[in-house]
Design a protein around this motif. Structure first.
Motif, PDB file in Angstrom:
ATOM      1  N   TYR A 206       0.832  -1.203   0.000  1.00  0.00           N
ATOM      2  CA  TYR A 206       0.000   0.000   0.000  1.00  0.00           C
ATOM      3  C   TYR A 206       0.865   1.252   0.000  1.00  0.00           C
ATOM      4  O   TYR A 206       0.535   2.272  -0.625  1.00  0.00           O
ATOM      5  CB  TYR A 206      -0.920   0.012   1.226  1.00  0.00           C
ATOM      6  N   GLY A 207       2.004   1.199   0.675  1.00  0.00           N
ATOM      7  CA  GLY A 207       2.856   2.377   0.808  1.00  0.00           C
ATOM      8  C   GLY A 207       3.582   2.773  -0.466  1.00  0.00           C
ATOM      9  O   GLY A 207       3.971   3.930  -0.621  1.00  0.00           O
ATOM     10  N   VAL A 208       3.765   1.817  -1.395  1.00  0.00           N
ATOM     11  CA  VAL A 208       4.485   2.158  -2.630  1.00  0.00           C
ATOM     12  C   VAL A 208       3.547   2.414  -3.805  1.00  0.00           C
ATOM     13  O   VAL A 208       3.890   3.167  -4.714  1.00  0.00           O
ATOM     14  CB  VAL A 208       5.504   1.060  -3.009  1.00  0.00           C
ATOM     15  N   ALA A 209       2.375   1.786  -3.820  1.00  0.00           N
ATOM     16  CA  ALA A 209       1.458   1.958  -4.947  1.00  0.00           C
ATOM     17  C   ALA A 209       1.002   3.416  -5.032  1.00  0.00           C
ATOM     18  O   ALA A 209       0.469   3.973  -4.080  1.00  0.00           O
ATOM     19  CB  ALA A 209       0.255   1.038  -4.789  1.00  0.00           C
ATOM     20  N   GLY A 210       1.235   4.016  -6.169  1.00  0.00           N
ATOM     21  CA  GLY A 210       0.846   5.403  -6.360  1.00  0.00           C
ATOM     22  C   GLY A 210       1.895   6.413  -5.959  1.00  0.00           C
ATOM     23  O   GLY A 210       1.778   7.589  -6.268  1.00  0.00           O
ATOM     24  N   HIS A 211       2.951   5.966  -5.260  1.00  0.00           N
ATOM     25  CA  HIS A 211       3.994   6.884  -4.801  1.00  0.00           C
ATOM     26  C   HIS A 211       5.272   6.815  -5.639  1.00  0.00           C
ATOM     27  O   HIS A 211       6.121   7.685  -5.536  1.00  0.00           O
ATOM     28  CB  HIS A 211       4.372   6.576  -3.342  1.00  0.00           C
ATOM     29  N   THR A 212       5.416   5.773  -6.408  1.00  0.00           N
ATOM     30  CA  THR A 212       6.668   5.553  -7.123  1.00  0.00           C
ATOM     31  C   THR A 212       6.693   6.321  -8.451  1.00  0.00           C
ATOM     32  O   THR A 212       5.647   6.637  -9.015  1.00  0.00           O
ATOM     33  CB  THR A 212       6.867   4.058  -7.434  1.00  0.00           C
TER      34      THR A 212
ATOM     35  N   LEU B  58      -6.483  -3.018  -4.534  1.00  0.00           N
ATOM     36  CA  LEU B  58      -5.305  -3.520  -3.829  1.00  0.00           C
ATOM     37  C   LEU B  58      -5.706  -4.617  -2.845  1.00  0.00           C
ATOM     38  O   LEU B  58      -4.959  -5.573  -2.617  1.00  0.00           O
ATOM     39  CB  LEU B  58      -4.608  -2.391  -3.071  1.00  0.00           C
ATOM     40  N   HIS B  59      -6.890  -4.483  -2.275  1.00  0.00           N
ATOM     41  CA  HIS B  59      -7.369  -5.458  -1.303  1.00  0.00           C
ATOM     42  C   HIS B  59      -8.103  -6.627  -1.950  1.00  0.00           C
ATOM     43  O   HIS B  59      -8.086  -7.739  -1.419  1.00  0.00           O
ATOM     44  CB  HIS B  59      -8.318  -4.791  -0.307  1.00  0.00           C
ATOM     45  N   HIS B  60      -8.761  -6.374  -3.086  1.00  0.00           N
ATOM     46  CA  HIS B  60      -9.723  -7.358  -3.581  1.00  0.00           C
ATOM     47  C   HIS B  60      -9.390  -7.979  -4.926  1.00  0.00           C
ATOM     48  O   HIS B  60     -10.101  -8.895  -5.351  1.00  0.00           O
ATOM     49  CB  HIS B  60     -11.107  -6.712  -3.667  1.00  0.00           C
ATOM     50  N   SER B  61      -8.353  -7.529  -5.610  1.00  0.00           N
ATOM     51  CA  SER B  61      -8.038  -8.141  -6.898  1.00  0.00           C
ATOM     52  C   SER B  61      -7.602  -9.594  -6.698  1.00  0.00           C
ATOM     53  O   SER B  61      -6.684  -9.873  -5.914  1.00  0.00           O
ATOM     54  CB  SER B  61      -6.931  -7.369  -7.616  1.00  0.00           C
ATOM     55  N   PRO B  62      -8.212 -10.542  -7.412  1.00  0.00           N
ATOM     56  CA  PRO B  62      -7.842 -11.946  -7.244  1.00  0.00           C
ATOM     57  C   PRO B  62      -6.609 -12.347  -8.050  1.00  0.00           C
ATOM     58  O   PRO B  62      -6.154 -13.490  -7.949  1.00  0.00           O
ATOM     59  CB  PRO B  62      -9.089 -12.684  -7.763  1.00  0.00           C
ATOM     60  N   VAL B  63      -6.082 -11.425  -8.848  1.00  0.00           N
ATOM     61  CA  VAL B  63      -4.901 -11.699  -9.679  1.00  0.00           C
ATOM     62  C   VAL B  63      -3.916 -10.544  -9.506  1.00  0.00           C
ATOM     63  O   VAL B  63      -4.247  -9.517  -8.901  1.00  0.00           O
ATOM     64  CB  VAL B  63      -5.292 -11.829 -11.171  1.00  0.00           C
TER      65      VAL B  63
END
Length: 283
Positions: free
Chosen positions: A122-128, A269-274
């Protein structure tokens, strides 16, 4: 170069497996990294030198397992390994500055029970400065399909650039999912015309306009157009069940200024099954 973060967990090794396969497809090197406290990297002498050495040796063991997984599955791949100093989130963001893609597992060893995604993911998604792929688990059998969630945001073209290129690279079909809701209020607090959602043909036309010209650029990619009325998270989760990868933007059309992730990308991020690709917002 593709960078993948490992921490000794099963999720980390799954991320390595996905990243190695992607690096092989792109014909680029893979960099396997693991972060520990900066003092453990820098301390060579003194009272805690033994502890620091023990932590470095542990980090090397974690890296070796990641490198072994990558080379076992893709023997010809160029693989590097490196210990990063500092907080894992900040260290991975710095490491991604020279990468075209950052890959992480959805959970680490310190994951809090009950949470579906770890703090590092969660901390890297969207920040990189590059796109991020979060790997929960990979499908046992490839479906030959990639799903992409689309809306009318200004940076949808960046999401499609990644999705089409990935589909072409894999020889996969691309399922373009456009979700609409009769009771939606549009982007932010902007007024919506009374007839905006009254005719589904408006949504068909919007999807056609969004995809216009892309098949000419990627003639070998079969595009499956899907229009769903309902909640975006439910629709994308269902579409992802039949895909090898789900692609979303880091921000949607209703994203509030100051938020790094939109509500849909956050939920996926929480619910994607793939494996989930979060495409950065262009600066």
């Amino acid at each position: 170069m593709i960078v993948v973060g490992v921490d000794g967990s099963r999720a980390g090794l799954e991320a390595v497996g996905w990243a190695a396969a992607e690096a092989a497809l792109r014909r680029v090197p893979l960099r396997v990294v693991h972060a520990i406290h900066r003092w453990a990297v820098e301390t060579e002498q003194g009272r805690y030198a033994g502890v620091a050495r023990w932590m470095r040796e542990g980090a090397q063991t974690v890296l070796a397992a990641g490198v072994d997984r990558a080379l076992r599955e893709h023997p010809g791949l160029t693989v590097e390994a490196e210990i990063l100093p500092g907080d894992p989130r900040a260290a991975l963001i710095r490491a991604s500055e020279r990468a075209e893609l950052l890959v992480v597992g959805n959970h680490g060893l310190s994951a809090v029970r009950g949470l579906l995604v770890g703090s590092v993911a969660y901390g890297v998604a969207g920040h990189t400065p590059c796109d991020v792929v979060v790997v929960r688990e990979t499908p046992a059998v490839s479906s030959g399909e990639i799903a992409v969630g689309l809306d009318s945001s200004p940076w949808t073209a960046h999401v499609l650039t990644f999705a089409f290129a990935e589909a072409a690279l894999r020889g996969a079909a691309l399922r373009a999912v456009h979700v609409w809701n009769r009771y939606e209020t549009g982007g932010g607090f902007q007024a919506v015309p009374d007839d905006f959602f009254e005719d589904e043909r408006n949504e068909v036309r919007q999807l056609e306009e969004t995809l216009a010209g892309w098949s000419e650029r990627y003639p070998d990619v079969t595009v499956i157009k899907e229009i769903v009325q309902g909640h975006p998270v439910d629709a994308l989760r269902e579409a992802a069940r039949g895909a090898d990868l789900l692609v979303v933007g880091s921000r949607g059309r209703g994203g509030l200024k100051g938020l790094v992730l939109g509500s849909v990308s956050h939920a996926m991020l929480h619910h994607s099954p793939v494996p989930l690709a979060v495409i950065r917002r262009p600066v």
